[in-house]
Design a protein around this motif. Structure first.
Motif, PDB file in Angstrom:
ATOM      1  N   VAL A 106      61.817  20.054  48.653  1.00 15.94           N
ATOM      2  CA  VAL A 106      62.969  19.619  49.451  1.00 15.94           C
ATOM      3  C   VAL A 106      63.700  20.834  50.019  1.00 15.94           C
ATOM      4  N   GLU A 107      63.951  21.843  49.186  1.00 15.29           N
ATOM      5  CA  GLU A 107      64.649  23.054  49.652  1.00 15.29           C
ATOM      6  C   GLU A 107      63.865  23.742  50.770  1.00 15.29           C
ATOM      7  N   GLN A 108      62.552  23.815  50.607  1.00 21.34           N
ATOM      8  CA  GLN A 108      61.704  24.451  51.629  1.00 21.34           C
ATOM      9  C   GLN A 108      61.797  23.681  52.949  1.00 21.34           C
ATOM     10  N   GLU A 109      61.694  22.373  52.875  1.00 20.05           N
ATOM     11  CA  GLU A 109      61.772  21.555  54.088  1.00 20.05           C
ATOM     12  C   GLU A 109      63.164  21.621  54.721  1.00 20.05           C
ATOM     13  N   LEU A 110      64.196  21.669  53.884  1.00 20.98           N
ATOM     14  CA  LEU A 110      65.554  21.821  54.411  1.00 20.98           C
ATOM     15  C   LEU A 110      65.673  23.102  55.231  1.00 20.98           C
ATOM     16  N   GLN A 111      65.169  24.189  54.687  1.00 21.50           N
ATOM     17  CA  GLN A 111      65.238  25.466  55.403  1.00 21.50           C
ATOM     18  C   GLN A 111      64.506  25.403  56.734  1.00 21.50           C
ATOM     19  N   LEU A 112      63.338  24.769  56.756  1.00 24.83           N
ATOM     20  CA  LEU A 112      62.597  24.619  58.010  1.00 24.83           C
ATOM     21  C   LEU A 112      63.387  23.789  59.024  1.00 24.83           C
ATOM     22  N   CYS A 113      64.017  22.727  58.565  1.00 24.34           N
ATOM     23  CA  CYS A 113      64.804  21.880  59.462  1.00 24.34           C
ATOM     24  C   CYS A 113      66.053  22.593  59.967  1.00 24.34           C
ATOM     25  N   ILE A 114      66.640  23.436  59.143  1.00 23.37           N
ATOM     26  CA  ILE A 114      67.784  24.238  59.585  1.00 23.37           C
ATOM     27  C   ILE A 114      67.330  25.226  60.655  1.00 23.37           C
ATOM     28  N   GLU A 115      66.190  25.868  60.421  1.00 22.87           N
ATOM     29  CA  GLU A 115      65.661  26.842  61.384  1.00 22.87           C
ATOM     30  C   GLU A 115      65.329  26.205  62.722  1.00 22.87           C
ATOM     31  N   THR A 116      64.871  24.947  62.715  1.00 12.21           N
ATOM     32  CA  THR A 116      64.541  24.279  63.975  1.00 12.21           C
ATOM     33  C   THR A 116      65.759  23.636  64.628  1.00 12.21           C
ATOM     34  N   GLY A 117      66.900  23.627  63.920  1.00 16.58           N
ATOM     35  CA  GLY A 117      68.116  23.056  64.480  1.00 16.58           C
ATOM     36  C   GLY A 117      68.260  21.557  64.273  1.00 16.58           C
ATOM     37  N   ALA A 118      67.400  20.946  63.474  1.00 14.12           N
ATOM     38  CA  ALA A 118      67.464  19.511  63.236  1.00 14.12           C
ATOM     39  C   ALA A 118      68.550  19.154  62.220  1.00 14.12           C
ATOM     40  N   ILE A 119      68.852  20.109  61.340  1.00 18.58           N
ATOM     41  CA  ILE A 119      69.860  19.925  60.303  1.00 18.58           C
ATOM     42  C   ILE A 119      70.783  21.129  60.347  1.00 18.58           C
TER      43      ILE A 119
END
Length: 136
Positions: A106-119
């Motif tokens: 979950v933490e890894q996916e959160l970071q990816l989504c933050i980097e893409t601007g989705a979250i």
């Protein structure tokens, strides 16, 4: 769309449904404020089968087949999510979210989504997040 974005969207929709139940029963969505004012009990029933428990900054709503736990980011009832709460939600539905079975995933996916601007993080250094409106 990533599994985490689907999870976050589903989780926030479920939280919205919980808030609708509070509004229907008590006429309020600002649960923590109502509790602190003494107009809402710390725990009770939203209907014959759905219970709730208020804690600190949030609430746990207990359905027959799953629970939804969420926190408020302010006194007016704005809701976001953190890794722990969406992980706990996902673990109740492993068939829906098979890749999100651990906090590390979950933490890894959160970071990816933050980097893409989705979250986005709601507060600096905060653990609370929100979906960016273009990703809803």
């Amino acid at each position: 769309m990533s599994e985490l974005l689907i999870l976050a969207r589903d989780y926030l929709a479920e939280v919205e449904g919980c808030l609708d139940l509070f509004e229907s029963k008590f006429g309020r969505r600002d649960i923590i404020k109502a509790w602190r004012e003494g107009t809402l009990e710390r725990e009770g029933l939203l209907n014959e089968t759905i219970g709730y428990q208020i804690h600190g900054r949030g609430c746990q709503v207990e359905f027959a087949d799953h629970d939804v736990e969420f926190d408020f980011m302010d006194w007016d009832g704005a809701v976001g999510f953190d890794a722990w709460k969406i992980l706990a939600y996902a673990q109740q539905f492993p068939e829906r979210y098979p890749k999100l079975t651990s906090n590390a995933h979950v933490e890894q996916e959160l970071q990816l989504c933050i980097e893409t601007g989705a979250i986005k993080a709601v507060f600096p250094h905060a653990r609370y997040y929100q979906l960016v409106s273009s990703w809803h």
